[in-house]
Design an enzyme around this catalytic site. Structure first.
Site, PDB file in Angstrom:
ATOM      1  CG  ASP A  23      -0.503  -0.062   2.543  1.00 51.54           C
ATOM      2  OD1 ASP A  23       0.701  -0.364   2.722  1.00 51.54           O
ATOM      3  OD2 ASP A  23      -1.297   0.181   3.480  1.00 51.54           O
ATOM      4  CB  SER A  37     -11.288   2.925  25.051  1.00 53.50           C
ATOM      5  OG  SER A  37     -11.199   1.569  24.625  1.00 53.50           O
ATOM      6  N   GLY A  81      -4.013  -5.175  18.086  1.00 51.23           N
ATOM      7  CA  GLY A  81      -2.612  -5.464  17.807  1.00 51.23           C
ATOM      8  C   GLY A  81      -2.384  -6.815  17.161  1.00 51.23           C
ATOM      9  N   GLY A  94      -3.025  -7.457  13.916  1.00 55.31           N
ATOM     10  CA  GLY A  94      -2.934  -7.350  12.468  1.00 55.31           C
ATOM     11  C   GLY A  94      -4.298  -7.382  11.805  1.00 55.31           C
ATOM     12  CG  ASP A 152      -4.742  -1.419   7.837  1.00 59.58           C
ATOM     13  OD1 ASP A 152      -4.566  -2.221   6.895  1.00 59.58           O
ATOM     14  OD2 ASP A 152      -3.990  -1.359   8.828  1.00 59.58           O
ATOM     15  CE1 TYR A 200       3.467  -1.441   8.143  1.00 60.18           C
ATOM     16  CE2 TYR A 200       4.263   0.810   7.993  1.00 60.18           C
ATOM     17  CZ  TYR A 200       3.369  -0.166   7.626  1.00 60.18           C
ATOM     18  OH  TYR A 200       2.374   0.134   6.733  1.00 60.18           O
TER      19      TYR A 200
HETATM   20  P1  ADP Z   1      -3.950  -3.423  14.797  1.00 63.52           P
HETATM   21  O1  ADP Z   1      -4.513  -2.318  13.983  1.00 63.52           O
HETATM   22  O2  ADP Z   1      -3.379  -4.520  13.980  1.00 63.52           O
HETATM   23  O3  ADP Z   1      -4.911  -3.974  15.807  1.00 63.52           O
HETATM   24  P2  ADP Z   1      -2.247  -1.303  15.684  1.00 63.52           P
HETATM   25  O4  ADP Z   1      -0.960  -1.299  16.435  1.00 63.52           O
HETATM   26  O5  ADP Z   1      -2.281  -0.663  14.358  1.00 63.52           O
HETATM   27  O6  ADP Z   1      -2.732  -2.823  15.616  1.00 63.52           O
HETATM   28  O7  ADP Z   1      -3.374  -0.628  16.560  1.00 63.52           O
HETATM   29  C1  ADP Z   1      -3.597  -1.074  17.885  1.00 63.52           C
HETATM   30  C2  ADP Z   1      -3.712   0.127  18.793  1.00 63.52           C
HETATM   31  O8  ADP Z   1      -4.934   0.836  18.494  1.00 63.52           O
HETATM   32  C3  ADP Z   1      -3.845  -0.239  20.245  1.00 63.52           C
HETATM   33  O9  ADP Z   1      -2.563  -0.381  20.837  1.00 63.52           O
HETATM   34  C4  ADP Z   1      -4.592   0.964  20.808  1.00 63.52           C
HETATM   35  O10 ADP Z   1      -3.699   2.032  21.051  1.00 63.52           O
HETATM   36  C5  ADP Z   1      -5.502   1.373  19.648  1.00 63.52           C
HETATM   37  N1  ADP Z   1      -6.841   0.795  19.783  1.00 63.52           N
HETATM   38  C6  ADP Z   1      -7.423  -0.115  18.982  1.00 63.52           C
HETATM   39  N2  ADP Z   1      -8.678  -0.403  19.383  1.00 63.52           N
HETATM   40  C7  ADP Z   1      -8.893   0.335  20.487  1.00 63.52           C
HETATM   41  C8  ADP Z   1     -10.003   0.511  21.387  1.00 63.52           C
HETATM   42  N3  ADP Z   1     -11.145  -0.154  21.242  1.00 63.52           N
HETATM   43  N4  ADP Z   1      -9.832   1.377  22.404  1.00 63.52           N
HETATM   44  C9  ADP Z   1      -8.708   2.068  22.565  1.00 63.52           C
HETATM   45  N5  ADP Z   1      -7.648   1.954  21.756  1.00 63.52           N
HETATM   46  C10 ADP Z   1      -7.722   1.110  20.736  1.00 63.52           C
HETATM   47 MG    MG Z   2      -3.392  -1.051  12.721  1.00 62.97          MG
END
Ligand code: ADP
Ligand code: MG
Length: 396
Positions: free
Chosen positions: A42, A73, A136, A138, A186, A238
């Site tokens: 991407d 959250s 987290g 993926g 994404d 990354y």
């Molecule tokens: P992925 O997108 O693969 O799950 P990322 O590292 O890109 O992993 O994103 C994960 C991060 O997004 C978490 O560490 C958190 O900071 C944030 N996050 C995702 N969902 C939530 C949620 N429901 N509430 C709060 N933070 C969230």
């Molecule tokens: Mg992500």
């Protein structure tokens, strides 16, 4: 509302009510995604073929009578509250630094900031988030939180932005507020999700075409194998892979690796150092595999794409070097147990794999993967099947 989202919606609503003492004005949700094929293409202006999954993040939101924004959250201990006019003091986050707010809060606050930067304004809001997208893994819980927040604010602030514009807002939040240098796959996958279709996305033009995958009709299932090995986009690998791709393109005189074809790889090998060449070869062959997968789905159906998935995994493992032993074990065990194809999905360094399998074989493949993890001394993975699902919606 699908059975899937109902408990999540209830959790978001309850959190909102606890936070504010009154009911939310509405519930907005957006899905996570798996990427069928096209990894690390991407941000090279290339092609991807993700689909939205049934797992969703729900935002319960209500307007306030002041100009502050508060986010909470179920995933975090403490809400975070700031004045809307102070968002531009928090963001953008300087490159390589951590956000000036709790990292999770930079996603929803970053969306609000990105909307304001785009000229959209509105009153203060309270936002309560809950999600059943594994975080987290993926599966893009990040795009889901951005999509749910952006959809809610788009409605409540009367912005009238379309889904591609909201995907760009999400990406701006992720890149400039969180500081994760990700591409736009994404957010586009989450925003443009459709039942039964994957999204064939040209990341240069942002042209997006739904491609029916026919997984259910073919008697197949997509099994997600979440290794529970946490990845972190915003750091290390990354960023480094991205830099290698930019270096490779520059040395080949190309604007981006999108403009390098499989036929150019011979010349590339003579010009580039070994590591850069292998990074380039992954992206160039992966772009071709996305095109081949779309054609194969259209001409022969889902059963015929297994070899492309397997080749994609090998390329990520050997050339791009973003797999980990748990992901390789998941893929190998699934294939040994009869999967048609399997590959890691998402940015790598942990996270999840997907396996395309006969629906009748879900039990056997699940057992085989569990056994292989146990034999290697890895913690048990979490497994579930997914089907292509719809994008953002207002749930109440
Ligand atoms: P992925 O997108 O693969 O799950 P990322 O590292 O890109 O992993 O994103 C994960 C991060 O997004 C978490 O560490 C958190 O900071 C944030 N996050 C995702 N969902 C939530 C949620 N429901 N509430 C709060 N933070 C969230
Ligand atoms: Mg992500």
């Amino acid at each position: 509302m699908s059975a899937h989202a109902a408990p999540t919606a209830a959790a978001a609503e309850e959190l909102f009510t606890t936070l504010t003492g009154h009911a939310p004005e509405g519930l907005w949700s957006a899905p996570g995604r798996v990427n069928l094929i096209g990894e690390h293409t991407d941000y090279n202006d290339g092609f991807v073929l993700p689909f939205a999954i049934p797992h969703r993040t729900v935002a319960a939101v209500g307007r306030r009578d002041d100009d502050r924004i508060r986010v909470a959250s179920t995933f975090a201990d403490e809400p975070v509250e700031v004045a809307l006019d102070d968002l531009h003091r928090l963001f953008p986050t300087p490159a390589g630094e951590a956000p000036r707010v709790a990292e999770w809060a930079a996603y929803p606050l970053g969306v609000a900031w990105a909307l304001r930067e785009a000229g959209v304004t509105g009153s203060g809001v309270d936002i309560a988030l809950a999600s059943d997208v594994p975080v987290g893994a993926g599966l893009s819980s990040s795009a889901a939180i951005e999509g749910a927040t952006a959809s809610a604010l788009n409605d409540l602030w009367g912005a009238g932005l379309d889904r591609v514009a909201l995907a760009r807002i999400g990406r701006t939040a992720e890149n400039d507020a969180v500081g994760a240098p990700t591409g736009i796959m994404d957010q586009m996958a989450s925003m443009l999700g459709e039942p039964d279709s994957a999204i064939f996305l040209d990341c240069r033009s942002l042209d997006a075409v739904p491609v029916p995958v026919g997984i259910v009709e073919a008697g197949l299932a997509v099994l997600v194998i979440d290794t529970r090995v946490a990845h972190a986009h915003s750091t290390g690998g990354y960023r480094e892979r991205r830099a290698s791709c930019e270096r490779g393109a520059r040395m080949l005189g190309a604007t981006s690796l999108r403009d390098v074809s499989v036929d150019d790889l011979g010349r590339a090998e003579s010009i580039l150092d070994d590591v850069t060449f292998r990074r380039v070869r992954h992206v160039v062959t992966e772009n071709q595999r996305v095109l081949d997968t779309v054609r194969t789905l259209r001409e022969q159906g889902a059963r015929a794409i297994g070899g492309l998935l397997v080749a994609s995994h090998a390329s990520m493992r050997d050339d791009f070097e973003i797999s980990v032993p748990e992901l390789d074990t998941a893929v190998d065990a699934a294939l040994s147990a009869g999967a048609i194809g399997a590959r890691m999905t998402g940015g790598g360094f942990g996270g999840a794999a997907i396996a395309l399998i006969d629906r009748d074989a879900v039990g056997a493949v699940t057992d085989a993967v569990h056994a292989a993890f146990a034999a290697s001394g890895f913690s048990p993975p979490v497994m579930f099947t997914v089907t292509p699902s719809e994008g953002p919606r207002r749930d109440a």
